[in-house]
Motif scaffolding. Structure first.
Motif, PDB file in Angstrom:
ATOM      1  N   HIS A 101       1.828  -8.473   1.347  1.00  0.00           N
ATOM      2  CA  HIS A 101       3.016  -9.244   1.000  1.00  0.00           C
ATOM      3  C   HIS A 101       2.748 -10.100  -0.239  1.00  0.00           C
ATOM      4  CE1 HIS A 101       6.797 -11.285   1.519  1.00  0.00           C
ATOM      5  NE2 HIS A 101       6.161 -12.439   1.400  1.00  0.00           N
ATOM      6  N   LYS A 102       1.587 -10.762  -0.245  1.00  0.00           N
ATOM      7  CA  LYS A 102       1.242 -11.612  -1.397  1.00  0.00           C
ATOM      8  C   LYS A 102       1.095 -10.768  -2.664  1.00  0.00           C
ATOM      9  CE  LYS A 102      -0.948 -15.405   1.038  1.00  0.00           C
ATOM     10  NZ  LYS A 102      -1.883 -15.265   2.162  1.00  0.00           N
ATOM     11  N   ASP A 103       0.445  -9.599  -2.523  1.00  0.00           N
ATOM     12  CA  ASP A 103       0.230  -8.745  -3.695  1.00  0.00           C
ATOM     13  C   ASP A 103       1.548  -8.189  -4.236  1.00  0.00           C
ATOM     14  OD1 ASP A 103      -2.507  -8.998  -4.016  1.00  0.00           O
ATOM     15  OD2 ASP A 103      -2.999  -7.282  -2.744  1.00  0.00           O
ATOM     16  N   LYS A 104       2.478  -7.897  -3.310  1.00  0.00           N
ATOM     17  CA  LYS A 104       3.730  -7.257  -3.756  1.00  0.00           C
ATOM     18  C   LYS A 104       4.756  -8.247  -4.274  1.00  0.00           C
ATOM     19  CE  LYS A 104       3.360  -3.169  -0.863  1.00  0.00           C
ATOM     20  NZ  LYS A 104       3.724  -2.501   0.374  1.00  0.00           N
ATOM     21  N   THR A 105       4.632  -9.517  -3.871  1.00  0.00           N
ATOM     22  CA  THR A 105       5.693 -10.467  -4.226  1.00  0.00           C
ATOM     23  C   THR A 105       5.287 -11.451  -5.324  1.00  0.00           C
ATOM     24  OG1 THR A 105       4.997 -11.877  -2.398  1.00  0.00           O
ATOM     25  CG2 THR A 105       6.845 -10.380  -1.973  1.00  0.00           C
ATOM     26  N   ARG A 106       4.021 -11.401  -5.801  1.00  0.00           N
ATOM     27  CA  ARG A 106       3.681 -12.367  -6.863  1.00  0.00           C
ATOM     28  C   ARG A 106       4.452 -11.996  -8.132  1.00  0.00           C
ATOM     29  NH1 ARG A 106      -1.886 -10.213  -6.638  1.00  0.00           N
ATOM     30  NH2 ARG A 106      -1.671  -8.282  -7.781  1.00  0.00           N
ATOM     31  N   LYS A 107       4.701 -13.040  -8.936  1.00  0.00           N
ATOM     32  CA  LYS A 107       5.548 -12.828 -10.125  1.00  0.00           C
ATOM     33  C   LYS A 107       4.845 -11.978 -11.171  1.00  0.00           C
ATOM     34  CE  LYS A 107       8.509 -16.885 -10.170  1.00  0.00           C
ATOM     35  NZ  LYS A 107       7.761 -18.095  -9.788  1.00  0.00           N
ATOM     36  N   CYS A 108       3.550 -12.236 -11.358  1.00  0.00           N
ATOM     37  CA  CYS A 108       2.835 -11.573 -12.440  1.00  0.00           C
ATOM     38  C   CYS A 108       1.967 -10.439 -11.889  1.00  0.00           C
ATOM     39  CB  CYS A 108       1.978 -12.628 -13.139  1.00  0.00           C
ATOM     40  SG  CYS A 108       1.151 -12.018 -14.575  1.00  0.00           S
ATOM     41  N   GLY A 109       2.134  -9.244 -12.425  1.00  0.00           N
ATOM     42  CA  GLY A 109       1.292  -8.108 -12.032  1.00  0.00           C
ATOM     43  C   GLY A 109       1.356  -7.764 -10.560  1.00  0.00           C
ATOM     44  N   PRO A 110       2.568  -7.730  -9.965  1.00  0.00           N
ATOM     45  CA  PRO A 110       2.620  -7.402  -8.527  1.00  0.00           C
ATOM     46  C   PRO A 110       2.241  -5.944  -8.271  1.00  0.00           C
ATOM     47  CG  PRO A 110       4.829  -7.398  -9.453  1.00  0.00           C
ATOM     48  CD  PRO A 110       3.910  -7.869 -10.545  1.00  0.00           C
ATOM     49  N   LEU A 111       1.854  -5.680  -7.029  1.00  0.00           N
ATOM     50  CA  LEU A 111       1.568  -4.297  -6.640  1.00  0.00           C
ATOM     51  C   LEU A 111       2.893  -3.567  -6.514  1.00  0.00           C
ATOM     52  CD1 LEU A 111      -0.173  -2.003  -5.416  1.00  0.00           C
ATOM     53  CD2 LEU A 111       0.121  -3.105  -3.199  1.00  0.00           C
ATOM     54  N   LYS A 112       3.074  -2.540  -7.330  1.00  0.00           N
ATOM     55  CA  LYS A 112       4.256  -1.684  -7.161  1.00  0.00           C
ATOM     56  C   LYS A 112       3.942  -0.290  -7.706  1.00  0.00           C
ATOM     57  CE  LYS A 112       6.740  -3.087 -11.299  1.00  0.00           C
ATOM     58  NZ  LYS A 112       7.787  -3.841 -11.861  1.00  0.00           N
ATOM     59  N   ILE A 113       4.776   0.651  -7.308  1.00  0.00           N
ATOM     60  CA  ILE A 113       4.511   2.032  -7.716  1.00  0.00           C
ATOM     61  C   ILE A 113       5.080   2.250  -9.109  1.00  0.00           C
ATOM     62  CG2 ILE A 113       4.766   4.458  -7.032  1.00  0.00           C
ATOM     63  CD1 ILE A 113       5.509   3.447  -4.207  1.00  0.00           C
ATOM     64  N   ALA A 114       4.241   2.655 -10.056  1.00  0.00           N
ATOM     65  CA  ALA A 114       4.746   2.947 -11.405  1.00  0.00           C
ATOM     66  C   ALA A 114       5.714   4.125 -11.311  1.00  0.00           C
ATOM     67  CB  ALA A 114       3.570   3.293 -12.327  1.00  0.00           C
ATOM     68  N   ASP A 115       6.750   4.110 -12.150  1.00  0.00           N
ATOM     69  CA  ASP A 115       7.767   5.173 -12.095  1.00  0.00           C
ATOM     70  C   ASP A 115       7.157   6.566 -12.227  1.00  0.00           C
ATOM     71  OD1 ASP A 115       9.720   3.323 -11.834  1.00  0.00           O
ATOM     72  OD2 ASP A 115      10.183   3.221 -13.988  1.00  0.00           O
ATOM     73  N   ASP A 116       6.108   6.652 -13.032  1.00  0.00           N
ATOM     74  CA  ASP A 116       5.513   7.975 -13.293  1.00  0.00           C
ATOM     75  C   ASP A 116       4.228   8.209 -12.492  1.00  0.00           C
ATOM     76  OD1 ASP A 116       4.332   5.949 -14.725  1.00  0.00           O
ATOM     77  OD2 ASP A 116       4.069   7.085 -16.576  1.00  0.00           O
ATOM     78  N   ALA A 117       4.034   7.432 -11.407  1.00  0.00           N
ATOM     79  CA  ALA A 117       2.805   7.624 -10.611  1.00  0.00           C
ATOM     80  C   ALA A 117       3.013   8.716  -9.562  1.00  0.00           C
ATOM     81  CB  ALA A 117       2.420   6.324  -9.917  1.00  0.00           C
ATOM     82  N   ILE A 118       1.915   9.377  -9.228  1.00  0.00           N
ATOM     83  CA  ILE A 118       1.938  10.346  -8.134  1.00  0.00           C
ATOM     84  C   ILE A 118       1.590   9.583  -6.862  1.00  0.00           C
ATOM     85  CG2 ILE A 118       0.737  12.356  -7.164  1.00  0.00           C
ATOM     86  CD1 ILE A 118       0.330  13.025 -10.292  1.00  0.00           C
ATOM     87  N   TYR A 119       2.482   9.654  -5.882  1.00  0.00           N
ATOM     88  CA  TYR A 119       2.303   8.896  -4.635  1.00  0.00           C
ATOM     89  C   TYR A 119       1.560   9.771  -3.622  1.00  0.00           C
ATOM     90  CZ  TYR A 119       3.538   6.328  -0.411  1.00  0.00           C
ATOM     91  OH  TYR A 119       3.487   5.636   0.776  1.00  0.00           O
ATOM     92  N   ILE A 120       0.447   9.248  -3.123  1.00  0.00           N
ATOM     93  CA  ILE A 120      -0.295   9.997  -2.104  1.00  0.00           C
ATOM     94  C   ILE A 120      -0.453   9.119  -0.867  1.00  0.00           C
ATOM     95  CG2 ILE A 120      -2.472  11.159  -1.522  1.00  0.00           C
ATOM     96  CD1 ILE A 120      -2.900  11.701  -4.493  1.00  0.00           C
ATOM     97  N   ASP A 121       0.025   9.630   0.270  1.00  0.00           N
ATOM     98  CA  ASP A 121      -0.166   8.911   1.530  1.00  0.00           C
ATOM     99  C   ASP A 121      -1.414   9.489   2.193  1.00  0.00           C
ATOM    100  OD1 ASP A 121      -0.183   7.930   4.109  1.00  0.00           O
ATOM    101  OD2 ASP A 121       1.998   7.983   4.293  1.00  0.00           O
ATOM    102  N   SER A 122      -2.446   8.641   2.299  1.00  0.00           N
ATOM    103  CA  SER A 122      -3.727   9.149   2.804  1.00  0.00           C
ATOM    104  C   SER A 122      -3.901   8.921   4.309  1.00  0.00           C
ATOM    105  CB  SER A 122      -4.890   8.488   2.046  1.00  0.00           C
ATOM    106  OG  SER A 122      -5.054   7.151   2.485  1.00  0.00           O
ATOM    107  N   SER A 123      -2.799   8.532   4.997  1.00  0.00           N
ATOM    108  CA  SER A 123      -2.923   8.221   6.433  1.00  0.00           C
ATOM    109  C   SER A 123      -3.560   9.369   7.210  1.00  0.00           C
ATOM    110  CB  SER A 123      -1.563   7.911   7.048  1.00  0.00           C
ATOM    111  OG  SER A 123      -0.950   6.858   6.378  1.00  0.00           O
ATOM    112  N   ASP A 124      -3.130  10.602   6.893  1.00  0.00           N
ATOM    113  CA  ASP A 124      -3.634  11.756   7.647  1.00  0.00           C
ATOM    114  C   ASP A 124      -4.562  12.636   6.819  1.00  0.00           C
ATOM    115  OD1 ASP A 124      -2.150  11.059   9.936  1.00  0.00           O
ATOM    116  OD2 ASP A 124      -0.348  11.837   8.953  1.00  0.00           O
TER     117      ASP A 124
END
Ligand code: CDP
Length: 222
Positions: free
Chosen positions: A179-202
């Protein structure tokens, strides 16, 4: 060439980015280690986290270097001292957000991080690498996994170091940090528009690396 790997805590970024770098013979750069090292310095100096000018001054006078050991482990030097183990202590994990939220400090870190990209082909992992540090990177990955799985992985990691903490407690800590990483004003964690999303859960480590290598190969063939 610059490859970025972003994502939340415990998604497997470090292990995977390191392996990918080894396979490609690129330099691996762990930017979380840089924020952790600066947090360790602030803790050691008993800094007041509300004293932003003081913290920025401290950052400007700091030298953080990352080196590779013979066994391919990253050694983190803070002003010449090996702090590789100290920066992984829970007290640092829980305090790092207080440093990572300061815009002026992020600017300093980003300029150090960009310097690596000027000299080497790199795999750089963090939170804002594909969005802020290298928006022009050739290949971007966003590595994710469910909070339950990430907490389980972190629990095993900590257990190896002799730290016992329940999975429930870790889920809470991980969700708070996300939550802290995603909501900070500067440099938050978010998915870049051109990033490849990989879910490594399984997926296990080698399956994720294979998936990434396949994407890299596809890019070259296009
Ligand atoms: O190893 P773990 O995934 O727990 O975290 P890390 O990659 O070592 O990063 C520790 C903390 O540093 C993160 O929770 C972020 O708050 C911060 N960080 C950041 O703000 N920006 C980065 N590029 C890397 C890490």
């Amino acid at each position: 060439m610059i490859i970025t790997v972003d994502g939340p805590a415990g998604a497997g970024k470090s292990t995977i980015a390191k392996l990918l770098a080894e396979k490609l013979n690129f330099l691996y750069v762990d930017t979380g280690a840089m924020y952790r090292a600066l947090t360790l310095k602030a803790e050691n100096q008993n800094m007041d986290y509300a004293d932003i000018p003081g913290l920025v001054k401290m950052a400007e006078k700091t030298k953080i270097t990352l080196e590779k050991s013979k066994s391919c482990k990253t050694i983190v030097f803070l002003d010449g001292f090996d702090v590789s183990d100290a920066i992984r202590e829970p007290i640092i994990t829980n305090a790092v957000y207080k440093i990572a939220r300061i815009a002026e400090i992020r600017q300093i870190m980003v300029s150090w991080q960009r310097d690596y990209g000027k000299k080497h082909s790199i795999v750089m992992e963090g939170r804002d690498i594909g969005t802020v540090v290298f928006p022009q990177a050739e290949k971007k990955f966003y590595l994710d996994a469910s909070a339950q799985i990430r907490a389980k992985r972190r629990m095993l990691e900590l257990k190896e170091k002799g730290i016992d903490i329940s999975r429930e407690e870790l889920i809470t800590q991980i969700e708070e940090r996300d939550h802290k990483d995603k909501t900070r004003k500067c440099g938050p964690l978010k998915i870049a528009d051109d990033a490849i999303y990989i879910d490594s859960s399984d997926l296990d480590i080698s399956e994720v690396v294979t998936t990434m290598l396949k994407y890299l190969k596809d890019k070259h063939e296009k």
